[in-house]
Design an enzyme around this catalytic site. Structure first.
Site, PDB file in Angstrom:
ATOM      1  N   GLY A 157       0.789  -1.224   0.000  1.00 56.47           N
ATOM      2  CA  GLY A 157       0.000   0.000   0.000  1.00 56.47           C
ATOM      3  C   GLY A 157       0.816   1.266   0.000  1.00 56.47           C
ATOM      4  N   GLY A 158       2.075   1.195  -0.446  1.00 58.32           N
ATOM      5  CA  GLY A 158       2.880   2.406  -0.602  1.00 58.32           C
ATOM      6  C   GLY A 158       2.525   3.113  -1.896  1.00 58.32           C
ATOM      7  N   ARG A 211      25.233   9.944  -3.334  1.00 61.88           N
ATOM      8  CA  ARG A 211      25.260   9.258  -2.047  1.00 61.88           C
ATOM      9  C   ARG A 211      26.383   8.229  -1.940  1.00 61.88           C
ATOM     10  NH1 ARG A 211      18.700   8.444  -1.349  1.00 61.88           N
ATOM     11  NH2 ARG A 211      18.251  10.660  -1.077  1.00 61.88           N
ATOM     12  N   GLU A 265       9.972   0.040  -5.150  1.00 56.26           N
ATOM     13  CA  GLU A 265      11.345  -0.322  -4.800  1.00 56.26           C
ATOM     14  C   GLU A 265      11.627  -1.806  -5.006  1.00 56.26           C
ATOM     15  OE1 GLU A 265      14.614   0.110  -1.159  1.00 56.26           O
ATOM     16  OE2 GLU A 265      12.658   1.089  -0.969  1.00 56.26           O
ATOM     17  N   ARG A 306      21.077   5.171  -7.170  1.00 60.05           N
ATOM     18  CA  ARG A 306      19.906   6.035  -7.341  1.00 60.05           C
ATOM     19  C   ARG A 306      20.231   7.479  -7.000  1.00 60.05           C
ATOM     20  NH1 ARG A 306      16.336   8.103  -3.790  1.00 60.05           N
ATOM     21  NH2 ARG A 306      16.939   6.741  -2.063  1.00 60.05           N
ATOM     22  N   LEU A 335      10.845   8.601  -4.888  1.00 59.58           N
ATOM     23  CA  LEU A 335       9.419   8.897  -4.887  1.00 59.58           C
ATOM     24  C   LEU A 335       8.891   9.015  -6.308  1.00 59.58           C
ATOM     25  CD1 LEU A 335       9.171  11.492  -1.969  1.00 59.58           C
ATOM     26  CD2 LEU A 335       8.357   9.125  -1.977  1.00 59.58           C
TER      27      LEU A 335
END
Length: 636
Positions: free
Chosen positions: A13-14, A300, A412, A422, A428
């Site tokens: 449910g994301g 990152r 994901e 990423r 998102l």
């Protein structure tokens, strides 16, 4: 509902699952949405910093093409390029759709959508809602799904755990088996198609992970064990700025760097003064020194490895007043910024740090260290290329289809958009976009489906239900001295140490051996809990077992790739850019040739297939039709 309406099951449910549900319900199909918990608790709510889209609100002459290039290069060219092209092209429209849903994006004093800078780029293209962007996006889409629920087009099954898919004799997915986490009832559900949107797998590294306790990857592992291919498992992003804690690590969003935060350590490793008592001349701003073009906004993976080097190799870490306490941390400093500006832009993380560290980031620098954060790898999914436009062909039933007919994946838990690393704020975007694309693809698949799940023999569902119920019995039966929670801690420690930021083949061999031994120890499992109602130990034990199986895929994939690319770093195979050398210099040009040769060998997707004795690893080519790798990206 029309007579042509089909039954579809969405797992998760994301943002990915909700967008798939929305697309399918609006296409006229019945959707049953399964979630481990209330949908509004899904892990998408934890994403803080923002969502990328080229709106050029800052007048920096940003372009969709530059977003595509940044995403491709940021992923070290390892992602198929047609899906990236389509995602970046559709991003601005997606933001406008979120606006119409009522999402409260942060705005400029003039009322325009505000945008901030994120790592790996030089343009401000990240839309945000303070530092709680994921939560606002999730709630916006959830409201739309709730509307469809009241109309009878969507049925939610919260507090149910996915256990397996049901395949017919031709290998086509015809439904699922799930367990009610309260009553422990195991039941089969028919479906003409299944969309897996079950999120990431950061709990494999617990507690050194920013992911929630439900980000286990167990659902993806289960379909992998049933024949779904798993791609690029070795690429796992370690977020450079996480707040360490005894229970878990907590994300301090990359927006902190994008809004002007600076990362530093004292030049003197013995300096124990309070950080603000250390003068500028005695501070080492290592990201700014080593990567002057990007400074604190390097990607990152670069920032995480730089912090690793400063603390583990140079011994310059900070933290801990006691001599024996770990000093594996560096400072993330916001104290030089305007207090009102920081409070408005980053209020959510300030609150988190104050609560769990007992210190105010506006008064003293935060102490941070890299933590397992995001899986670039995931279930292998297909796509169809648009021969005219070059992106994905809109509405193709191949888009986001796994190799099991009738089973799709998005969010994901798929591998499609990020390659080897990423870009910040692309998660998102990819979750929302891939969910919508998967929903549209399933609708196309259903329109050409000749025979639905209703024609599948009942015995198929009964057999799979019994198999899962029998597995519950096996896990529940006391057989020895092994506790699932202790096994989980050992798994996290093993993966953090041996399949972490820096990797070595000998360590990876040892990890594979240890993971096989860890799997065998489940034969001596004792849950120490016999409740037949809401038995959390049973659910957790099954999840840990499936995490071990997925960890084997990650370690085996990392062992098979003898190079450094994106988030996968093996020093023994590092083609380091010559220090002080730039394009045109003979040493740099020689390095570039080595880089090109390395790409010829390793610019391939890693694909794992399940085998009882361990994963079988193969490689497949990457679609480079839009942007060929011309030279390594230099962040200096």
């Amino acid at each position: 509902m029309s007579a042509s309406a089909r039954q579809v099951i969405v797992i998760g449910g994301g943002l990915g699952g909700l967008w798939a549900t929305l697309a399918l319900a609006e296409a006229g199909h019945r959707v049953m949405l399964f979630s481990l918990f209330e949908v509004m608790r899904s892990h998408s709510a934890c994403a803080q910093g923002g969502i990328n889209a080229v709106l050029d609100m800052k007048g920096q002459h940003d372009s969709v093409q530059q977003h595509i290039v940044d995403t491709i290069k940021g992923g070290s060219y390892l992602a198929n390029q047609p899906p990236i092209q389509s995602m970046c092209e559709d991003a601005p429209g997606l933001i406008r759709t979120f606006e119409r849903m009522g999402v409260t994006f942060s705005r400029t004093p003039e009322g325009l959508l505000d945008q901030r800078l994120f790592g790996g780029v030089k343009h401000k293209r990240t839309c945000f809602a303070g530092a709680s962007t994921g939560q606002q996006l999730l709630y916006g889409v959830d409201q739309q799904v709730r509307r469809l629920e009241t109309e009878g087009k969507v049925e939610k099954q919260e507090w149910w755990e996915f256990l397996s898919i049901v395949k017919d004799v031709d290998g086509v997915c015809r439904g699922i088996v799930a367990m009610d986490l309260r009553s422990l009832e195991v039941r089969a559900f028919r479906a003409d198609a299944v969309v897996l949107a079950s999120g990431g797998l950061g709990q494999i590294y617990a507690p050194k992970t920013t992911c929630s306790t439900n980000s286990t990857g167990a659902a993806a592992s289960r379909v992998y064990q049933q024949g779904a291919r798993f791609a690029n498992a070795e690429f796992f992003q370690f977020h450079p700025t996480a707040m360490l804690g005894e229970d878990k690590t907590r994300l301090m969003t990359e927006a902190a760097r994008g809004e002007g935060g600076r990362v530093w350590v004292p030049k003197d490793p013995g300096d124990r003064r309070e950080p603000l008592r250390i003068p500028e001349s005695e501070r080492f701003y290592f990201l700014e020194d080593w990567y002057p073009s990007y400074g604190n906004t390097v990607p990152r993976d670069i920032a995480a490895r730089a912090i690793w080097k400063v603390t583990r190799e140079l011994g310059l870490g900070v933290g801990g007043a006691d001599a024996g306490e770990s000093r594996d941390r560096v400072y993330l400093d916001l104290t030089h910024l305007d207090r009102n500006f920081v409070s408005t832009r980053l209020g959510a993380i300030l609150s988190i740090y104050r609560k769990f560290a007992g210190q105010d980031p506006l008064e003293t620098p935060m102490e941070i260290f890299p933590a397992a954060h995001y899986a670039m790898g995931g279930l292998w999914v297909d796509y169809e290329k648009d021969p005219t436009r070059g992106g994905m062909k809109a509405g193709s039933p191949r888009n986001h289809a796994t190799n099991i007919p009738g089973l799709y994946a998005c969010g994901e838990c798929d591998y499609a958009y990020h390659g080897a690393n990423r870009l910040g704020a692309n998660s998102l975007l990819s979750a929302s976009y891939s969910g919508r694309v998967a929903g549209e693809a399933v609708a196309s698949y259903l329109s050409g489906l000749e025979q639905g799940a209703e024609a599948a023999p009942a015995a198929l569902f009964e057999t799979e239900s019994r198999r899962q119920a029998d597995l519950n019995q096996q896990f529940s039966r006391p057989r020895g001295d092994q506790n699932p929670f202790r096994l989980h801690r050992e798994l996290g420690a093993l993966m953090t140490t041996q399949v972490g930021v820096v990797r070595d083949n000998a360590e990876l061999d040892a990890a594979l051996s240890s993971l096989r031994e860890l799997e065998q120890r489940f034969e001596r499992l004792d849950l120490s809990e016999s409740s037949r109602w809401a038995n959390q130990s049973l659910a957790h034990a099954r999840q840990v077992f499936d995490m071990v199986k997925l960890a084997q895929v990650m370690a085996a994939s990392a062992r098979a790739r003898d190079e450094c690319r994106g988030a996968h770093f093996k020093p023994a195979f590092d083609l380091a850019i010559p220090q002080g050398k730039f394009p045109g210099d003979p040493e740099f040009e020689a390095y570039r040739e080595r880089w090109k040769a390395n790409n010829a060998d390793w610019l391939k997707t890693t694909v794992a297939e399940y085998h009882p004795d361990g994963p079988r690893i193969a490689f497949e080519p990457v679609d480079l039709g839009l942007l060929a790798p011309e030279q390594p990206r230099d962040y200096r």
